[in-house]
Design a protein around this motif. Structure first.
Motif, PDB file in Angstrom:
ATOM      1  N   ALA A 129       4.785   5.981 -11.698  1.00 46.95           N
ATOM      2  CA  ALA A 129       5.070   4.715 -12.328  1.00 46.95           C
ATOM      3  C   ALA A 129       4.084   3.718 -12.282  1.00 46.95           C
ATOM      4  O   ALA A 129       3.718   3.007 -12.922  1.00 46.95           O
ATOM      5  CB  ALA A 129       6.612   4.450 -11.995  1.00 46.95           C
ATOM      6  N   GLY A 130       3.746   3.390 -10.981  1.00 49.16           N
ATOM      7  CA  GLY A 130       2.725   2.382 -10.560  1.00 49.16           C
ATOM      8  C   GLY A 130       3.078   1.519  -9.221  1.00 49.16           C
ATOM      9  O   GLY A 130       2.137   1.067  -8.388  1.00 49.16           O
ATOM     10  N   PRO A 131       4.489   1.359  -8.927  1.00 48.81           N
ATOM     11  CA  PRO A 131       4.755   0.700  -7.568  1.00 48.81           C
ATOM     12  C   PRO A 131       4.502   1.343  -6.557  1.00 48.81           C
ATOM     13  O   PRO A 131       4.681   2.578  -6.595  1.00 48.81           O
ATOM     14  CB  PRO A 131       6.259   0.556  -7.936  1.00 48.81           C
ATOM     15  CG  PRO A 131       6.837   0.485  -9.386  1.00 48.81           C
ATOM     16  CD  PRO A 131       5.660   1.197  -9.967  1.00 48.81           C
ATOM     17  N   ASN A 132       4.164   0.595  -5.482  1.00 49.75           N
ATOM     18  CA  ASN A 132       3.846   1.489  -4.353  1.00 49.75           C
ATOM     19  C   ASN A 132       5.265   2.370  -3.591  1.00 49.75           C
ATOM     20  O   ASN A 132       6.339   1.922  -3.649  1.00 49.75           O
ATOM     21  CB  ASN A 132       3.479   0.452  -3.089  1.00 49.75           C
ATOM     22  CG  ASN A 132       2.333   0.928  -2.303  1.00 49.75           C
ATOM     23  OD1 ASN A 132       2.707   1.689  -1.535  1.00 49.75           O
ATOM     24  ND2 ASN A 132       1.003   0.790  -2.630  1.00 49.75           N
ATOM     25  N   HIS A 133       4.633   3.570  -3.129  1.00 54.17           N
ATOM     26  CA  HIS A 133       5.639   4.396  -2.778  1.00 54.17           C
ATOM     27  C   HIS A 133       5.771   4.430  -1.101  1.00 54.17           C
ATOM     28  O   HIS A 133       6.465   4.996  -0.287  1.00 54.17           O
ATOM     29  CB  HIS A 133       5.731   5.668  -3.062  1.00 54.17           C
ATOM     30  CG  HIS A 133       4.466   6.535  -2.314  1.00 54.17           C
ATOM     31  ND1 HIS A 133       4.155   7.736  -2.880  1.00 54.17           N
ATOM     32  CD2 HIS A 133       3.933   6.526  -1.204  1.00 54.17           C
ATOM     33  CE1 HIS A 133       3.113   8.238  -2.213  1.00 54.17           C
ATOM     34  NE2 HIS A 133       3.025   7.540  -1.157  1.00 54.17           N
ATOM     35  N   ILE A 134       4.966   3.400  -0.527  1.00 53.52           N
ATOM     36  CA  ILE A 134       4.954   3.233   0.931  1.00 53.52           C
ATOM     37  C   ILE A 134       6.036   2.260   1.382  1.00 53.52           C
ATOM     38  O   ILE A 134       5.727   0.844   0.703  1.00 53.52           O
ATOM     39  CB  ILE A 134       3.520   3.065   1.490  1.00 53.52           C
ATOM     40  CG1 ILE A 134       2.677   4.256   1.106  1.00 53.52           C
ATOM     41  CG2 ILE A 134       3.984   2.702   3.001  1.00 53.52           C
ATOM     42  CD1 ILE A 134       1.367   3.778   1.521  1.00 53.52           C
ATOM     43  N   LEU A 135       7.242   2.223   1.746  1.00 54.33           N
ATOM     44  CA  LEU A 135       8.567   1.493   1.507  1.00 54.33           C
ATOM     45  C   LEU A 135       8.758   1.330   3.163  1.00 54.33           C
ATOM     46  O   LEU A 135       8.770   2.307   3.961  1.00 54.33           O
ATOM     47  CB  LEU A 135       9.289   2.222   0.730  1.00 54.33           C
ATOM     48  CG  LEU A 135       9.149   2.439  -0.692  1.00 54.33           C
ATOM     49  CD1 LEU A 135      10.054   3.355  -1.387  1.00 54.33           C
ATOM     50  CD2 LEU A 135       8.618   1.085  -1.320  1.00 54.33           C
ATOM     51  N   PRO A 136       9.624   0.359   3.123  1.00 51.57           N
ATOM     52  CA  PRO A 136      10.236   0.193   4.657  1.00 51.57           C
ATOM     53  C   PRO A 136      11.287   1.177   4.693  1.00 51.57           C
ATOM     54  O   PRO A 136      12.134   1.408   4.067  1.00 51.57           O
ATOM     55  CB  PRO A 136      10.861  -1.361   4.554  1.00 51.57           C
ATOM     56  CG  PRO A 136      11.027  -1.636   2.992  1.00 51.57           C
ATOM     57  CD  PRO A 136       9.828  -0.821   2.270  1.00 51.57           C
ATOM     58  N   THR A 137      11.406   1.512   6.005  1.00 52.49           N
ATOM     59  CA  THR A 137      12.451   2.567   6.352  1.00 52.49           C
ATOM     60  C   THR A 137      13.163   2.193   7.531  1.00 52.49           C
ATOM     61  O   THR A 137      13.157   0.803   8.020  1.00 52.49           O
ATOM     62  CB  THR A 137      11.798   3.777   7.032  1.00 52.49           C
ATOM     63  OG1 THR A 137      10.968   3.742   8.032  1.00 52.49           O
ATOM     64  CG2 THR A 137      10.666   4.419   5.567  1.00 52.49           C
ATOM     65  N   ASN A 138      14.259   2.674   7.918  1.00 51.12           N
ATOM     66  CA  ASN A 138      15.210   2.266   9.288  1.00 51.12           C
ATOM     67  C   ASN A 138      15.839   1.154   9.039  1.00 51.12           C
ATOM     68  O   ASN A 138      15.924   0.307   9.999  1.00 51.12           O
ATOM     69  CB  ASN A 138      14.458   2.252  10.604  1.00 51.12           C
ATOM     70  CG  ASN A 138      14.108   3.806  11.194  1.00 51.12           C
ATOM     71  OD1 ASN A 138      14.832   4.554  10.869  1.00 51.12           O
ATOM     72  ND2 ASN A 138      12.963   4.105  11.618  1.00 51.12           N
TER      73      ASN A 138
END
Length: 427
Positions: A359-368
């Protein structure tokens, strides 16, 4: 899947920062590379990856990159190019400009934005290769204007020095021109401190195993890092209108990542809960990565039954999930009530893999649970900001006494005198 009432479920997950032995090992490797440079880098590559390579062979050659293009599928190349275009277009909308505000008295205040000079991207080479993560790390840095982007990734184990061709092609398509065959804590140390072959960087991005994570913690402060990433997470917020097959498939899309991945359905519909539990079991039995997904579902999967949608939304906000899907009759009406989530997927056709890949938005996301206070990787992660202050004589004459009063209140006489001497000479 286990079914629990929302109030019974532990909504926070303990962050794993490694055992004392793992921390000691990572620290030892980092210190060795810091003090010995290439010698330690090559020694640990042979010891841990079972690959012998000399310093001259660390850098991936242009011939290897071209050969990689001959080994990838044409369909992959088409898809990765379109995905890169989508990711670039999305992140270009995040660009901000420097600004200056000039006051009538001649004072000029502003903020100057400049890209980082050199960024290192770590690409794992363990259980699976993820070309999509190459794009998600590299393209925002490029859009920000970072002039030097370097990729490190482990060589194949067991004596082979090759790198997955799909990783090399993704990096080349993203515009990376400097790549090295080195991984683990030793690669993080090389990026942070530099060696004879690998110059140091200003920031390190990208996920890895526990030793990579611990090494990133160890070098933070010498360089910037993106985050200490935890296992993948998905929460699906759904009502009785959701398709159980869609919900189950999306839960499993994250469960197959890792044995510690978390996949949770939150709903007030007991009928949906039962149907999804059945679907998960049916779909699990045909997954190629059934073992991994099953351990994830059994260890960290759950169906949370809420009394009301209000209670369900409150549970979601307390979890602050990495990925949140909303599959309800009117999902857009709930969007404003979601306070904490890394990425929000709205409606039945916004399956999580749409965001992972295309899609375009980043898939590196905050976890925990860190979505409570942090954001997906974005262009701002690769720029630094400097404040600009130009104070005119008129402004200093008008405000100097107040500055002096504040400085003396804090007991900082030299601060006060730095202003006072100008007032005495100019009045």
């Amino acid at each position: 899947m286990r079914k629990l009432r929302a109030e019974q479920f532990g909504l926070t997950r303990k962050v794993d920062y490694g055992s004392p032995e793992q921390n000691e090992t990572a620290a030892r490797i980092v210190e060795a590379v810091r003090t010995e440079g290439d010698a330690a880098l090559l020694r640990y590559t042979e010891q841990l990856d079972r690959v012998q390579v000399d310093a001259a062979g660390l850098r991936v050659t242009e011939e290897e990159i071209q050969a990689a293009y001959d080994r990838v599928d044409a369909d992959f190349l088409t898809a990765i190019r379109q995905a890169a275009a989508n990711i670039r277009a999305f992140h270009e909308k995040q660009l901000r400009q420097s600004w200056v505000d000039v006051q009538p008295d001649g004072t000029m205040l502003g903020q100057l934005l400049r890209p980082l000079k050199r960024v290192g991207v770590y690409v794992p080479g363990g259980k699976a290769a993820y070309p999509s993560s190459v794009l998600m790390n590299v393209i925002p840095a490029q859009v920000a204007g970072v002039p030097e982007i370097v990729m490190v990734t482990p060589p194949a184990t067991g004596g082979k020095t090759g790198i997955d061709p799909y990783i090399l092609v993704a990096a080349a398509e993203a515009g990376v021109k400097e790549m090295y065959r080195v991984g683990g804590a030793q690669a993080i140390a090389a990026l942070a401190y530099g060696t004879e072959t690998i110059p140091p960087v200003d920031k390190i991005c990208g996920p890895g195993n526990i030793y990579v994570a611990l090494a990133k913690r160890a070098v933070f402060g010498v360089v910037a890092i993106d985050s200490i990433a935890g296992p993948s997470e998905i929460v699906v917020l759904a009502d009785e209108t959701a398709d159980p097959a869609y919900v189950a498939a999306d839960l499993l899309s994250q469960a197959e990542h890792d044995e510690m991945a978390s996949a949770i359905l939150v709903t007030a519909s007991e009928a949906l809960a039962d149907a999804v539990a059945t679907e998960v079991e049916q779909q699990l039995s045909t997954l190629p990565r059934e073992g991994t997904a099953r351990q994830s579902i059994e260890g960290y999967g759950a169906i949370l039954l809420a009394e009301t949608m209000d209670e369900a939304i409150a549970a979601v906000n307390r979890m602050a999930p990495e990925h949140l899907e909303i599959m309800t009759a009117e999902p857009m009406t709930l969007l404003g009530r979601i306070e904490n989530a890394g990425a929000i997927f709205v409606g039945p056709y916004s399956s999580e893999p749409v965001g992972d890949y295309f899609a375009g938005p980043n898939h590196i996301l905050p976890t925990n649970g860190t979505a409570r206070f942090s954001s997906p990787v974005n262009v701002d992660d690769f720029v630094k900001k400097s404040s600009l202050i130009y104070y005119s004589k008129d402004a200093l004459m008008a405000n100097g006494d107040q500055i002096i009063a504040l400085a003396r209140h804090e007991g900082l006489e030299a601060h006060a005198r730095a202003i006072e001497i100008r007032l005495e000479r100019e009045r």
